[in-house]
Design a protein around this motif. Sequence first.
Motif, PDB file in Angstrom:
ATOM      1  N   TRP A 267       0.519  -1.101  -0.049  1.00  0.00           N
ATOM      2  CA  TRP A 267      -0.203   0.023  -0.171  1.00  0.00           C
ATOM      3  C   TRP A 267       0.960   1.061   0.167  1.00  0.00           C
TER       4      TRP A 267
ATOM      5  N   ARG B  78      -1.132   6.984  -5.763  1.00  0.00           N
ATOM      6  CA  ARG B  78      -2.514   6.549  -5.361  1.00  0.00           C
ATOM      7  C   ARG B  78      -3.575   8.131  -4.983  1.00  0.00           C
TER       8      ARG B  78
ATOM      9  N   PHE C 241      -2.342   5.046 -10.037  1.00  0.00           N
ATOM     10  CA  PHE C 241      -2.264   3.960 -10.236  1.00  0.00           C
ATOM     11  C   PHE C 241      -3.009   2.656 -10.455  1.00  0.00           C
TER      12      PHE C 241
END
Length: 277
Positions: free
Chosen positions: A180, A212, A217
Amino acid sequence: MIPAVVYAIPFFVLLVLVEALSYRFLPDDEERGYELRDTATSLSMGAGSQVIGLPWKLFAVVAYAAAFTVAPWHLSAASPWTWVLLFFADDLAYYAFHRAHHRVRVLWAGHVVHHSSIRFNLSTALRQSWTPMTTLPFWLPLALLGIPPWMILLQQSVSLVYQFFLHTERVDKLWRPVEWFFNTPSHHRVHHGSNNVYLDRNYGGILIVWDRLCGTFEAEGERVVYGLTKNIDTYNPVRVAFHEYAAAWRDVRGARRWREKAGHLFGPPGWQPKAEV
C-alpha cells in the motif's frame, strides 16, 4: 564527484548473475527470464549511461550549489527533519519527473530506453537513458528549499538503488501494508507493461502513495506483457538510445504547421494532429 550509486554497480552485476542462474535451475516459461542479447544490450546501456552521466553530474552539482547559495535559508544536515523532508521531496520530485517523461514526447524519447526490453529482470534496471539532461529541473527546487546539494545527490542514489530491486519477477506480492505504501516489484511490473490497462501507471520511486493520491495507480492483475506498444526489434545500443529522437524528428519535419510540430514534440507519445473535416 562520483555518484554513490556507482559503488553499487559490482553488486548489481553480481545479483544479475544470481538471478540469471536462478532461471537456469528453476526455469519459468521461455518468455520470462533472460536472453543473452537482451541482457548484453541492457548492460551496454547501463555502462553508457554512467560514462555520459558523470560529466553531467558535475554540471548538476554546480547548478544545485548555485540554487542552494541563493536559497532564503539553509537546512542543517544534522537535523533528522531535514532528512525526512529530503526523503519525501526527492520521492515527489521523482514522481513528477517520471510522469512527465511518459507524457511529453521529447522527454519520453530519452526514457523510452528503459522500457524497450520485452523482458523484465534485474538487468532491465540497468537499461538507462544516455540523455540525463532532463532531470535537473525536477530536483533543482530541492536546493532552493535549502537542502544541501550533497544530500540531494545521496538521496537520488538511494532511490536508484532501491528501484534496482523492483525489476524482478522472482518476487511476488508482498505484505499488504508494504504494497500500500511502497513501490514493489508487483507495482513496477505494472509500470513496465504494454497492456492497455497498465499504460502510464505506477510512476513512483520508493513510495507508491503519490500514484494513489494522483489517480495513476493500478494493481497487478492480468499477466503483464513487457516492452513498448510498438517494439523496436533491435539490440543495437545506439539505436535503442536514440530511435525515438529520430522518429520524433521525422514527424516534426513532416508536419505542415507549427502547432503540429509542437504537438509532435510536447504532446504525449503517439500524438497525432486531428484529421481535417
